[in-house]
Design a protein around this motif. Structure first.
Motif, PDB file in Angstrom:
ATOM      1  N   LEU A  33       0.949  -1.240  -0.088  1.00 27.20           N
ATOM      2  CA  LEU A  33       0.063  -0.085  -0.012  1.00 27.20           C
ATOM      3  C   LEU A  33       0.851   1.224   0.155  1.00 27.20           C
ATOM      4  O   LEU A  33       0.641   2.303  -0.923  1.00 27.20           O
ATOM      5  CB  LEU A  33      -0.975   0.078   1.440  1.00 27.20           C
ATOM      6  N   VAL A  34       1.967   1.293   0.758  1.00 23.10           N
ATOM      7  CA  VAL A  34       2.693   2.489   0.886  1.00 23.10           C
ATOM      8  C   VAL A  34       3.523   2.430  -0.499  1.00 23.10           C
ATOM      9  O   VAL A  34       3.593   3.664  -0.986  1.00 23.10           O
ATOM     10  CB  VAL A  34       3.894   2.263   2.026  1.00 23.10           C
ATOM     11  N   ILE A  35       3.932   1.599  -1.178  1.00 21.11           N
ATOM     12  CA  ILE A  35       4.605   1.677  -2.491  1.00 21.11           C
ATOM     13  C   ILE A  35       3.537   2.046  -3.471  1.00 21.11           C
ATOM     14  O   ILE A  35       3.964   3.033  -4.316  1.00 21.11           O
ATOM     15  CB  ILE A  35       5.341   0.148  -2.923  1.00 21.11           C
ATOM     16  N   LEU A  36       2.419   1.489  -3.527  1.00 21.42           N
ATOM     17  CA  LEU A  36       1.336   1.913  -4.508  1.00 21.42           C
ATOM     18  C   LEU A  36       1.085   3.606  -4.159  1.00 21.42           C
ATOM     19  O   LEU A  36       0.877   4.161  -5.166  1.00 21.42           O
ATOM     20  CB  LEU A  36       0.161   1.106  -4.149  1.00 21.42           C
ATOM     21  N   GLY A  40       1.521   6.196  -6.923  1.00 27.34           N
ATOM     22  CA  GLY A  40       0.364   6.963  -7.116  1.00 27.34           C
ATOM     23  C   GLY A  40       0.439   8.534  -7.058  1.00 27.34           C
ATOM     24  O   GLY A  40      -0.133   9.295  -7.784  1.00 27.34           O
ATOM     25  N   THR A  41       1.191   9.138  -5.989  1.00 29.73           N
ATOM     26  CA  THR A  41       1.266  10.416  -5.791  1.00 29.73           C
ATOM     27  C   THR A  41       2.245  10.976  -6.887  1.00 29.73           C
ATOM     28  O   THR A  41       1.874  11.943  -7.213  1.00 29.73           O
ATOM     29  CB  THR A  41       1.630  10.771  -4.379  1.00 29.73           C
ATOM     30  N   ILE A  42       3.262  10.356  -7.344  1.00 31.59           N
ATOM     31  CA  ILE A  42       4.115  10.975  -8.294  1.00 31.59           C
ATOM     32  C   ILE A  42       3.418  11.086  -9.668  1.00 31.59           C
ATOM     33  O   ILE A  42       3.234  11.980 -10.202  1.00 31.59           O
ATOM     34  CB  ILE A  42       5.096   9.888  -8.415  1.00 31.59           C
ATOM     35  N   VAL A  43       2.349   9.754 -10.067  1.00 30.32           N
ATOM     36  CA  VAL A  43       1.640   9.987 -11.152  1.00 30.32           C
ATOM     37  C   VAL A  43       0.393  11.067 -11.179  1.00 30.32           C
ATOM     38  O   VAL A  43       0.174  11.625 -11.951  1.00 30.32           O
ATOM     39  CB  VAL A  43       1.418   8.747 -11.791  1.00 30.32           C
ATOM     40  N   GLY A  44      -0.361  10.795 -10.098  1.00 29.55           N
ATOM     41  CA  GLY A  44      -1.593  11.364  -9.833  1.00 29.55           C
ATOM     42  C   GLY A  44      -1.764  12.509  -8.955  1.00 29.55           C
ATOM     43  O   GLY A  44      -2.866  12.759  -8.644  1.00 29.55           O
ATOM     44  N   GLY A  45      -0.649  12.858  -8.408  1.00 27.07           N
ATOM     45  CA  GLY A  45      -0.988  13.824  -7.235  1.00 27.07           C
ATOM     46  C   GLY A  45      -1.515  13.446  -5.989  1.00 27.07           C
ATOM     47  O   GLY A  45      -1.313  12.249  -5.844  1.00 27.07           O
ATOM     48  N   TRP A  46      -2.300  13.964  -5.259  1.00 27.52           N
ATOM     49  CA  TRP A  46      -2.670  13.963  -3.747  1.00 27.52           C
ATOM     50  C   TRP A  46      -3.737  12.529  -3.983  1.00 27.52           C
ATOM     51  O   TRP A  46      -3.660  12.013  -2.986  1.00 27.52           O
ATOM     52  CB  TRP A  46      -3.228  14.989  -3.221  1.00 27.52           C
ATOM     53  N   LEU A  47      -4.323  12.312  -5.072  1.00 27.52           N
ATOM     54  CA  LEU A  47      -5.392  11.295  -5.016  1.00 27.52           C
ATOM     55  C   LEU A  47      -4.549   9.772  -4.962  1.00 27.52           C
ATOM     56  O   LEU A  47      -5.230   9.112  -4.736  1.00 27.52           O
ATOM     57  CB  LEU A  47      -6.234  11.339  -6.467  1.00 27.52           C
ATOM     58  N   GLY A  48      -3.177  10.001  -5.382  1.00 27.78           N
ATOM     59  CA  GLY A  48      -2.544   8.662  -5.185  1.00 27.78           C
ATOM     60  C   GLY A  48      -2.233   8.066  -3.864  1.00 27.78           C
ATOM     61  O   GLY A  48      -1.886   6.903  -3.531  1.00 27.78           O
ATOM     62  N   ALA A  49      -2.719   9.054  -2.848  1.00 32.39           N
ATOM     63  CA  ALA A  49      -2.542   8.896  -1.399  1.00 32.39           C
ATOM     64  C   ALA A  49      -3.752   7.987  -0.896  1.00 32.39           C
ATOM     65  O   ALA A  49      -3.788   7.486   0.432  1.00 32.39           O
ATOM     66  CB  ALA A  49      -2.218   9.912  -0.571  1.00 32.39           C
ATOM     67  N   VAL A  50      -4.825   7.797  -1.794  1.00 28.72           N
ATOM     68  CA  VAL A  50      -6.126   7.002  -1.526  1.00 28.72           C
ATOM     69  C   VAL A  50      -5.646   5.581  -0.733  1.00 28.72           C
ATOM     70  O   VAL A  50      -6.222   5.160   0.258  1.00 28.72           O
ATOM     71  CB  VAL A  50      -7.044   6.834  -2.396  1.00 28.72           C
ATOM     72  N   PRO A  51      -4.702   5.050  -1.463  1.00 31.41           N
ATOM     73  CA  PRO A  51      -4.393   3.553  -0.764  1.00 31.41           C
ATOM     74  C   PRO A  51      -3.889   3.537   0.904  1.00 31.41           C
ATOM     75  O   PRO A  51      -4.183   2.631   1.589  1.00 31.41           O
ATOM     76  CB  PRO A  51      -3.176   2.782  -1.519  1.00 31.41           C
ATOM     77  N   LEU A  52      -3.570   4.751   1.200  1.00 27.74           N
ATOM     78  CA  LEU A  52      -3.235   4.960   2.717  1.00 27.74           C
ATOM     79  C   LEU A  52      -4.281   4.935   3.599  1.00 27.74           C
ATOM     80  O   LEU A  52      -4.206   4.481   4.995  1.00 27.74           O
ATOM     81  CB  LEU A  52      -2.560   6.265   2.907  1.00 27.74           C
ATOM     82  N   ALA A  53      -5.552   4.921   3.031  1.00 24.30           N
ATOM     83  CA  ALA A  53      -6.978   4.962   3.880  1.00 24.30           C
ATOM     84  C   ALA A  53      -7.035   3.486   4.507  1.00 24.30           C
ATOM     85  O   ALA A  53      -7.792   3.165   5.406  1.00 24.30           O
ATOM     86  CB  ALA A  53      -8.136   5.265   3.216  1.00 24.30           C
TER      87      ALA A  53
END
Length: 158
Positions: A33-36, A40-53
């Motif tokens: 999840l942390v790697i994803l 994800g944040t590199i590619v899609g900005g802050w929405l890439g942090a959604v897996p951290l939920a």
């Protein structure tokens, strides 16, 4: 098999094998999840942090299996708080010292940090390596032996 009890239940007992299997799985899922989220944040900005939920449910599952493992050792849930918070609380004073602090403060912080290290080592041995209480205890019957083919076993009081 009741996966809700396995992942989030605090009642009953857990064997060492069940504890280690779940902890290894939780660590692998958490790392993924942390790697994803990082990519994800590199590619899609802050929405890439959604897996951290999904990290809080992983932490809750880790706490529940730790409590059930302590139940197998004949100890209550308050021991989990001691084993989780205690080492951090003892190491914290050493992290607050500034460069050039009083040598007595440094010595005291060092001794507290060593106490935190000892408490963490004791928790690791107590939870992960020592055999549970044989027979039934106040937390339920002794966990059953795993049968071939069982990956996880829910050991709850019936």
């Amino acid at each position: 098999m009741d996966y809700a009890k396995l992942l989030f239940g605090f009642e009953g007992r857990a064997t060492r094998l069940t504890y280690w299997r779940l902890q290894v799985m939780l660590t692998a899922v958490g790392a993924a999840l942390v790697i994803l989220a990082s990519f994800g944040t590199i590619v899609g900005g802050w929405l890439g942090a959604v897996p951290l939920a999904f990290i809080p449910p992983l932490l809750l599952t880790s706490l529940s299996i730790t409590v059930r493992r302590l139940h197998d050792r004949g100890k209550g849930a308050l021991w989990a708080i001691l084993f989780i918070v205690g080492p951090w609380a003892l190491v914290a004073p050493a992290r607050t010292l500034e460069h050039g602090a009083n040598p007595l403060l440094i010595l005291g912080a060092l001794l507290l940090a060593l106490g935190g290290l000892a408490l963490g080592a004791w928790a690791w041995i107590e939870i992960g390596f020592l055999r549970g209480v044989r027979g039934a205890n106040r937390f339920g019957p002794s966990p059953s032996d795993l049968r071939p083919g069982d990956f996880f076993k829910v050991e709850t009081a019936r």
